[in-house]
Structures are given as structure tokens and as C-alpha cells.
Design a protein around this motif. Structure first.
Motif, mmCIF file in Angstrom:
data_model
loop_
_atom_site.group_PDB
_atom_site.id
_atom_site.type_symbol
_atom_site.label_atom_id
_atom_site.label_comp_id
_atom_site.label_asym_id
_atom_site.label_seq_id
_atom_site.Cartn_x
_atom_site.Cartn_y
_atom_site.Cartn_z
ATOM 1 N N GLY A 1 0.812 -1.207 0.000
ATOM 2 C CA GLY A 1 0.000 0.000 0.000
ATOM 3 C C GLY A 1 0.847 1.259 0.000
ATOM 4 N N ASN A 2 1.918 1.252 0.796
ATOM 5 C CA ASN A 2 2.808 2.421 0.834
ATOM 6 C C ASN A 2 3.476 2.661 -0.514
ATOM 7 O OD1 ASN A 2 2.166 2.812 3.481
ATOM 8 N ND2 ASN A 2 4.125 2.169 4.324
ATOM 9 N N TRP A 3 3.848 1.561 -1.176
ATOM 10 C CA TRP A 3 4.474 1.703 -2.495
ATOM 11 C C TRP A 3 3.470 2.266 -3.501
ATOM 12 C CZ3 TRP A 3 3.393 -1.184 -7.087
ATOM 13 C CH2 TRP A 3 4.230 -0.856 -8.152
ATOM 14 N N MET A 4 2.234 1.746 -3.477
ATOM 15 C CA MET A 4 1.204 2.261 -4.388
ATOM 16 C C MET A 4 0.929 3.734 -4.089
ATOM 17 S SD MET A 4 -1.617 -0.777 -4.944
ATOM 18 C CE MET A 4 -2.085 -0.863 -3.229
ATOM 19 N N GLU A 5 0.913 4.075 -2.814
ATOM 20 C CA GLU A 5 0.698 5.475 -2.424
ATOM 21 C C GLU A 5 1.822 6.361 -2.950
ATOM 22 O OE1 GLU A 5 1.431 7.928 1.603
ATOM 23 O OE2 GLU A 5 0.106 6.203 1.827
ATOM 24 N N ASP A 6 3.073 5.883 -2.793
ATOM 25 C CA ASP A 6 4.222 6.657 -3.276
ATOM 26 C C ASP A 6 4.139 6.885 -4.779
ATOM 27 O OD1 ASP A 6 5.194 6.786 -0.729
ATOM 28 O OD2 ASP A 6 6.721 5.229 -0.986
ATOM 29 N N LYS A 7 3.797 5.816 -5.519
ATOM 30 C CA LYS A 7 3.715 5.947 -6.975
ATOM 31 C C LYS A 7 2.568 6.871 -7.375
ATOM 32 C CE LYS A 7 6.081 4.249 -9.373
ATOM 33 N NZ LYS A 7 7.413 4.703 -9.825
ATOM 34 N N SER A 8 1.452 6.778 -6.648
ATOM 35 C CA SER A 8 0.317 7.641 -6.948
ATOM 36 C C SER A 8 0.658 9.097 -6.683
ATOM 37 C CB SER A 8 -0.899 7.230 -6.102
ATOM 38 O OG SER A 8 -1.271 5.907 -6.371
ATOM 39 N N VAL A 9 1.311 9.350 -5.558
ATOM 40 C CA VAL A 9 1.687 10.712 -5.195
ATOM 41 C C VAL A 9 2.707 11.258 -6.192
ATOM 42 C CG1 VAL A 9 2.892 12.096 -3.453
ATOM 43 C CG2 VAL A 9 1.120 10.489 -2.763
ATOM 44 N N GLU A 10 3.594 10.380 -6.685
ATOM 45 C CA GLU A 10 4.580 10.812 -7.678
ATOM 46 C C GLU A 10 3.904 11.367 -8.921
ATOM 47 O OE1 GLU A 10 7.761 8.270 -8.945
ATOM 48 O OE2 GLU A 10 8.194 7.670 -6.882
ATOM 49 N N THR A 11 2.776 10.773 -9.299
ATOM 50 C CA THR A 11 2.088 11.245 -10.498
ATOM 51 C C THR A 11 1.558 12.665 -10.300
ATOM 52 O OG1 THR A 11 -0.053 10.312 -9.823
ATOM 53 C CG2 THR A 11 1.391 8.906 -11.127
ATOM 54 N N THR A 12 1.304 13.055 -9.031
ATOM 55 C CA THR A 12 0.858 14.423 -8.779
ATOM 56 C C THR A 12 1.976 15.421 -9.042
ATOM 57 O OG1 THR A 12 1.459 14.452 -6.414
ATOM 58 C CG2 THR A 12 -0.719 13.584 -6.998
ATOM 59 N N GLN A 13 3.215 14.931 -9.092
ATOM 60 C CA GLN A 13 4.361 15.803 -9.329
ATOM 61 C C GLN A 13 4.803 15.784 -10.791
ATOM 62 O OE1 GLN A 13 4.279 17.491 -6.512
ATOM 63 N NE2 GLN A 13 6.371 17.239 -5.899
ATOM 64 N N ALA A 14 4.016 15.118 -11.648
ATOM 65 C CA ALA A 14 4.447 14.913 -13.041
ATOM 66 C C ALA A 14 4.749 16.217 -13.757
ATOM 67 C CB ALA A 14 3.378 14.119 -13.794
ATOM 68 N N ALA A 15 3.869 17.210 -13.601
ATOM 69 C CA ALA A 15 4.066 18.486 -14.304
ATOM 70 C C ALA A 15 5.351 19.172 -13.864
ATOM 71 C CB ALA A 15 2.873 19.409 -14.065
ATOM 72 N N LEU A 16 5.653 19.077 -12.569
ATOM 73 C CA LEU A 16 6.881 19.703 -12.066
ATOM 74 C C LEU A 16 8.117 18.968 -12.555
ATOM 75 C CD1 LEU A 16 5.953 20.665 -8.399
ATOM 76 C CD2 LEU A 16 5.932 22.062 -10.446
ATOM 77 N N ARG A 17 8.012 17.651 -12.658
ATOM 78 C CA ARG A 17 9.163 16.884 -13.159
ATOM 79 C C ARG A 17 9.472 17.255 -14.607
ATOM 80 N NH1 ARG A 17 6.864 12.435 -10.547
ATOM 81 N NH2 ARG A 17 6.254 11.532 -12.528
ATOM 82 N N LYS A 18 8.417 17.530 -15.396
ATOM 83 C CA LYS A 18 8.638 17.936 -16.789
ATOM 84 C C LYS A 18 9.371 19.273 -16.847
ATOM 85 C CE LYS A 18 4.775 15.456 -18.908
ATOM 86 N NZ LYS A 18 3.472 15.567 -19.607
ATOM 87 N N LEU A 19 9.067 20.150 -15.891
ATOM 88 C CA LEU A 19 9.778 21.427 -15.838
ATOM 89 C C LEU A 19 11.225 21.229 -15.428
ATOM 90 C CD1 LEU A 19 7.177 23.783 -14.111
ATOM 91 C CD2 LEU A 19 7.880 23.817 -16.485
ATOM 92 N N ALA A 20 11.445 20.306 -14.498
ATOM 93 C CA ALA A 20 12.788 20.132 -13.950
ATOM 94 C C ALA A 20 13.711 19.333 -14.867
ATOM 95 C CB ALA A 20 12.704 19.428 -12.592
ATOM 96 N N VAL A 21 13.152 18.589 -15.829
ATOM 97 C CA VAL A 21 13.962 17.678 -16.633
ATOM 98 C C VAL A 21 14.954 18.414 -17.523
ATOM 99 C CG1 VAL A 21 12.459 17.525 -18.657
ATOM 100 C CG2 VAL A 21 13.802 15.539 -17.972
#
Length: 708
Positions: A190-210
Motif C-alpha cells: 500500500g505504501n508503495w502504491m501510495e508513493d507511486k500515486s503521489v509521484e504522479t501528482t508531481q508529473a508536471a513539475l518533473r517535466k519542468l525540472a527535466v
């Protein structure tokens, strides 16, 4: 005082962030900000503690500084398991055999042996306690018990009860090894699924940072002034370095064109897919993509000073802010764990004394209460929605300086616009001028006008200074810009000069139809007219706002006839012209008293009104003071995304309310269901993990949801 920015791994809930926050404040650090979603931790260090000492302290709490000095020096503690997925994969190997008996028709006698089950459970229990137990003890020691306290208690209770039965020789009535192992294993999942789900909320910022690290072509010259071009990493560039940028390449850092013309896509910054034409002296934003052409440019900003870095910094800082709607959830989260433990104890005692199911079944129900409850859901509800809302906004050229603005947007009823540079392009050109004093030549008139206006930040003044630029400008003893009035200057001979609006010349002429009046020693020596085009997107934006129920108001220091013309062209509801900065402030205050009001502006005159408005919105080409006064900055060189910013604010708040509603509803229903024995601890642990995933998925919907 030094600003420290760390990436801290291992934080999974609000209580984790509170633990780190409390520790850093106890060490005497200032401006502490902790965002558990992205793991960003920032603070000001003043010498009261060293960074290695603080890293060790955070490690002692159960977290890990990924970019600290100890890691860089290679002295950081090496961990056997790097993430929850690795822990889950290790544990599932031992847990699956314990669950075989749950499959209909399958019965392996050896696996029912209590000592075999004990041997299979011990590796899972050790890994579980190394993470959950260690975290639980450290959180309790800091006075902020986290979710891992509940998991550790449930696992220890099931394992201890089973071990006791095995040791007294009555294992058949005490066999809950699979419960202990499955709780630990499924919570890791569950913690791993939560981490992966939360990571998707940061997707737009990761595109900026790449795009932060790319290759660049640096230009250098030898002793014979021969040009040499060689590749370097963009991170090694310094301000003043010369670079060659060709078609298909990424602009390595913020720079200014010295030679050449290109077509460049700034979509990663502004959200605008159409390429922008750039020529000599134009600025290029690091991370934008060259679609055609070649230029030579010199670097104007590197590292944290670039536009991209400042955007990321603003968004990350905004993520650490908590809007008022989160305050109730935080208060509940702070007492949630002790409350759940109390309910679990009551469940155990009530089922044991008031039912005939026995102690073992009563214990299972108590354990189910512990593992099904989810304090993380309440802590995750707001940060997840804000992360997606801010990320989508940043990707489309809208920067929220704080998360409170997102919530405040829900109540905005009126939008106030400045005119010059906001509804209009701000790119003025001189349409007409006249010298009234026969003793002043046309050349002298232009020289005086240029010499005064070159010191002003006003768009009209900049246009005059640009068109009439000369080398032998007038030298001043004193020069100053008076807000809402114009420029004042005194030369070495004591002559007084003014370049200002009609307000500066109203005692000298009744003709108020001109843009700028030039005055020397209280004598009107001439006037200048300029024209300004309405922004191409302005009418569509105003009409869209009106269609969505917003009242639109034009508030400007310009003449009434010019303001009425713009308002009529755009369909603006109300016009207030010829307002000084002080009057603008009073008017915005009055509008606020009627209904929550957003103010959009870009000039130095707008700064007080932007600060007074319910929400101040500035354009990216605005003066620095206006950008500092505003809570929201539109980076896309125009008003195009103003409706998006208003819509995102409303829908982000709506998503936060949905998330909090789900978090409360889940716990209100799940805990009684577990207490009355309708769910086993195994399914409770799985549901607990999935509850956070639901929140993350609902938040991620903001990336595609229609908000305008």
C-alpha cells in the motif's frame, strides 16, 4: 544566515512532516518549511547547528537526507532496502506460503506446523519492525505518533499472541502468524502504491525540472581572436559566457541574443505551443526549444537565478503552504493515532466481555481497527490536490506564490484590470508630437524628452526612450519618478523639467488630449502622443470571465476617453479612469468590501492595489515591485491563462474538499466495520493502502479536468 534546501526521503504523511519540522525548529532554525509530498525541506541555518549534525538528527528520526553533505562525502548510512517495493517483494516470498490455506481445496499439512509458520514470519516481522517499529518509536519520542505506530502495534499484537500460543503448546488456538505477516506485507504494498500515486501528482513539475541539465556549445576566442566552439554541460556555464544555439537544441540557460534570429518554443514555461520569433537583444529562457535558426548569445543567469529555477522554487514553496481548509484536518491528524488506539482497546474489551467470540477473535477485531484506520488520508488530501493544481498551473505559465491563493480563488466575484500593459500590449509607438516653445528646436525637444523618460519604468516612457534614443543625453543633478504624475528632474544650472501626464500640465493648458507633456521651468514646451494596441487575447478573456459570472472593471490612471474606448472594445462592465495609485488603492478596498476581488496589473502604479486586492495577479513582464506585490504571476506574456488561473483555484479547492470528504468518510465507516468483525486485519491492511491511492487518483484528475 544560510538558506539550506534538502530532499528528505521516507516522509509518507503529515505527521512525518510535523516530526521533521518540530526537530528543526527545536534546533533553533528559522523559516522551516517541510513538504512531505515532494520531500522538500528548507530552512535558514544561523550557526546554532551544523548541517552534518542536522542530517544525523533527521536520520535518527527515521528519514534520509538524499542530497546532504554526508551522502556527498560517502559517509551516509547504506540501507539494505531502498524503497517499499523492495520490502514488499522480500516479504511476499515468506507471506504467500502462510496464506495458502485460504485457497479453497488446498491444504498443506507442513505449513500448518506452528514452528514452520514462526520461521516464515520472523523475516517478515524483522523487516517490518525495522521500518514500522523504528519509525513508531521515534515518532512517539517526538510527541507526534504517526500511522506506523498503529501498524507496529497491530503486527506486534498478532505476532506476540501467536508466539505465546506456540511456546505454551496450544498453537492451534493462538495461530495468527499469517495475520502479522500479511499486515506488514500488504502495508508495504500500500505504501508503495501510495508513493507511486503521489509521484504522479508531481508529473508536471518533473517535466519542468527535466531540462535543468543539457549540453551547450560554448564559444571561446584564442589570442588571434579566432573563434572556437566546444561542448560543455549547461551546469558548468557562468554569467557572461558566450554560447552557440542551433535549430533543434535546448536553450541551456537564460541568455540574451547577440547575433542571429530564431524561432523558439517556450511551451515548457508558458504553455503556449506556437513558436515565438526572437532577434538580437531579445531574451531566451533556459529550457525552451529552438525550432529553427541559429543564434549567438551570452548567458545572463545560471543555477537558481534562472527563470526555470525560480518557477520551480516558487511552486515548491507554495506546496509547503497550508490553506485554511487543511487546518481542521491537521488538528484531527494530531490526535488521530491516540484516538484509534483507544478505540482498538475498547473494541478488544467490548468484544471479549460482551460477546462469546473469545479473546483471539476479539484481538483480531482490535488489530483490524488499528490497521484499517488511515490518518495519512487526511494529511494527504490537501497536499496531493495542491501539488497537481500548482503543477498544472506552472506548466501553463501560471505561478501561484502560495497555496492560500488557490483556496481564495473560489470566492472571487470581480476582476479589476489595469489598462496600460495589461489589457493593452504596452508596446507604444509615437504617433504625433509638437514643440510649442519657438526657442526650443525639435532636436532639443527630443533630447529633453529622451533624457527624462529613460529613467522611467512606465511603458509609455520606455517607448519614447526607445524611439528617440540619442548619445548626448541631458545630464541631471537630480531625477525622480513620481507615481501617477511622471518624471521630475533638475539640471546643474537649476532648471526644473517635467515629463508627465495631463495632471502635471493642468495649470498650463486646458488640452487634456495628449499622452505626455514636457515642461521646463513651469513652461509647457511641447507634447507627445503615443498609441497602444489592445492585446489580441483581451476580448476573449473578458468575455469568458463575464460568461462565467465575473464582473469586470477597468481601473486606470489614463484619461477617461482612452479608458472608455478600451472598455467599449472589450465589453468591460465598469470604468474608473484618471486614478492615482492612492485612489486605485481606495477603489480596490471598496471593491473588496462589496465582493472578493482579483486585481490584474503590471506597473509600479499597480503595486499597492495588487497587494490590497483579495488576490493580486501580475504579468511576467511587469515591474519587479508589481510581481512582488502579486500572489499570482502570469508567465505567458499576456492574459490568455487568466481564466485558467481562476478556474484552477476553484477546482483545486473543490478537489481538496472531495479528498477531505473521502478521508473522513473512509475512517468513519471503516473503523466501525472492523470493530464489529466484518473485515479481517489482512483486508483491512489492503484497504488502508488503497484509500490513499483513491485520493491521489482524484487529485491527478485535475491535470485533465475542464476548469474554464
Amino acid at each position: 544566515m544560510e538558506k539550506v534546501n534538502w530532499k528528505v526521503e521516507g516522509m509518507s504523511c503529515t505527521n512525518c512532516a510535523l516530526t521533521v519540522h518540530k526537530y528543526l525548529e527545536e534546533k533553533g532554525l528559522q523559516n522551516v518549511k517541510v513538504n512531505f509530498i515532494g520531500g522538500d525541506v528548507s530552512f535558514d541555518i544561523n550557526g546554532s547547528a551544523t548541517k552534518p549534525e542536522l542530517e544525523k538528527g533527521i536520520a535518527a528520526l527515521g528519514y534520509h537526507v538524499a542530497n546532504g553533505e554526508l551522502v556527498n562525502a560517502g559517509t551516509g548510512k547504506k540501507r539494505f532496502f531502498k524503497n517499499h517495493l523492495q520490502r514488499f517483494l522480500f516479504c511476499i516470498v515468506f507471506t504467500l506460503p502462510l496464506l495458502v490455506h485460504m485457497i479453497p481445496g488446498v491444504h498443506i499439512h507442513a505449513l500448518m506446523n506452528p514452528y514452520v509458520q514462526l520461521a516464515l514470519t520472523i523475516p517478515v516481522f524483522v523487516v517490518g519492525m525495522d521500518f514500522f517499529g523504528r519509525s513508531a518509536i521515534k515518532s512517539i519520542s517526538k510527541g507526534i505518533p504517526n500511522m506506523n505506530v498503529l501498524i507496529a502495534l497491530g503486527s506486534v499484537a498478532a505476532f506476540g499472541y501467536s508466539l505465546y500460543g506456540t511456546l505454551i503448546g496450544d498453537a492451534a488456538n493462538y495461530m495468527f502468524y499469517e495475520t502479522a505477516a500479511s499486515i506488514i506485507t500488504l502495508v508495504f504494498l500500500g505504501n508503495w502504491m501510495e508513493d507511486k500515486s503521489v509521484e504522479t501528482t508531481q508529473a508536471a513539475l518533473r517535466k519542468l525540472a527535466v531540462t535543468q541539465k543539457t549540453m551547450a556549445h560554448m564559444i571561446a576566442y584564442d589570442d588571434q581572436h579566432n573563434e572556437h566552439v566546444f561542448p560543455v554541460e549547461s551546469t558548468s556555464l557562468k554569467v557572461g559566457d558566450l554560447v552557440l544555439i542551433k535549430s533543434g537544441e535546448t536553450v541551456p540557460m537564460d541568455c540574451k541574443i547577440l547575433w542571429g534570429e530564431i524561432s523558439v518554443s517556450e511551451a515548457i514555461i508558458t504553455g503556449e505551443s506556437a513558436p515565438v520569433e526572437k532577434k538580437m537583444n531579445d531574451k531566451l529562457i533556459g529550457g525552451s526549444m529552438v525550432e529553427s535558426g541559429t543564434v549567438k548569445a551570452y548567458i545572463t543567469a545560471v543555477g537558481e537565478d534562472t527563470v526555470m529555477s525560480n518557477i520551480l522554487k516558487l511552486v515548491k514553496e507554495a506546496q509547503t503552504e497550508k490553506p485554511p481548509v487543511q487546518q481542521l484536518a491537521d488538528k484531527i491528524s494530531a490526535v488521530f493515532v491516540p484516538a484509534v488506539i483507544s478505540i482498538s482497546v475498547i473494541t478488544l474489551l467490548a468484544n471479549y466481555f460482551f460477546t462469546d467470540i473469545g479473546f483471539g477473535a476479539s484481538l483480531l477485531r482490535a488489530i483490524a481497527v488499528l490497521v484499517i484506520s488511515c490518518p495519512c488520508a487526511m494529511g494527504l488530501a490537501t497536499p496531493a490536490a495542491i501539488a497537481v493544481g500548482l503543477g498544472r498551473a506552472a506548466k501553463n505559465g501560471v505561478l501561484f506564490k502560495n497555496a492560500r491563493s488557490l483556496e481564495i480563488f473560489k470566492s472571487i466575484k470581480q476582476v479589476v484590470f489595469d489598462k496600460t500593459g495589461t489589457l493593452t500590449t504596452g508596446n507604444f509607438s509615437i504617433s504625433n508630437y509638437k514643440v510649442l516653445n519657438t526657442a526650443v528646436t525639435e532636436e532639443e525637444f527630443k533630447r529633453i524628452a529622451y533624457s527624462l523618460e529613460r529613467y522611467s519604468n512606465h511603458p509609455v516612457a520606455k517607448s519614447i526612450a526607445r524611439e528617440w534614443k540619442i548619445k548626448n543625453e541631458q545630464r541631471w543633478q537630480k531625477v525622480e519618478e513620481v507615481k501617477g504624475f511622471g518624471m521630475k528632474a533638475t539640471d546643474k544650472e537649476g532648471n526644473h523639467y517635467v515629463a508627465g501626464s495631463f495632471k502635471a500640465a493642468e495649470t498650463l493648458t486646458a488640452d487634456h488630449s495628449h499622452s505626455i507633456y514636457i515642461i521646463r521651468n513651469n513652461d509647457l514646451i511641447g507634447w507627445i502622443d503615443v498609441v497602444d494596441d489592445i492585446r489580441p487575447e483581451a476580448k476573449q478573456v473578458v468575455q469568458l470571465l463575464k460568461a462565467n459570472g465575473f464582473k469586470t472593471i477597468l481601473l486606470s490612471g489614463d484619461r477617461k476617453d482612452k479608458c472608455d474606448y478600451v472598455a467599449a472594445r472589450l465589453g468591460i462592465d465598469e470604468v474608473m479612469a484618471e486614478q492615482t495609485p492612492e485612489q486605485k488603492l481606495v477603489q480596490v478596498e471598496r471593491f473588496n468590501s462589496i465582493a472578493p476581488t482579483a486585481m490584474v496589473g503590471d506597473g509600479i502604479n499597480d503595486a499597492p492595489a495588487l497587494a490590497k486586492a483579495t488576490v493580486g495577479i501580475s504579468l511576467s513582464e511587469a515591474t519587479q515591485l508589481a510581481m512582488q506585490s502579486a500572489q499570482v504571476v502570469l508567465v505567458n506574456h499576456g492574459l490568455k491563462n487568466l481564466p485558467l488561473s481562476l478556474g484552477l483555484g476553484k477546482h483545486t479547492y473543490l478537489t481538496i474538499k472531495q479528498n477531505l470528504g473521502w478521508a473522513f468518510l473512509y475512517n468513519i465507516i471503516a473503523i466501525p466495520v472492523a470493530a464489529f468483525g466484518f473485515l479481517s486485519p489482512t483486508f483491512g491492511a489492503l484497504l488502508m493502502g488503497l484509500s490513499d491511492v483513491v485520493l491521489a487518483i482524484n487529485s491527478v484528475r485535475l491535470n485533465w479536468k475542464k476548469v474554464v
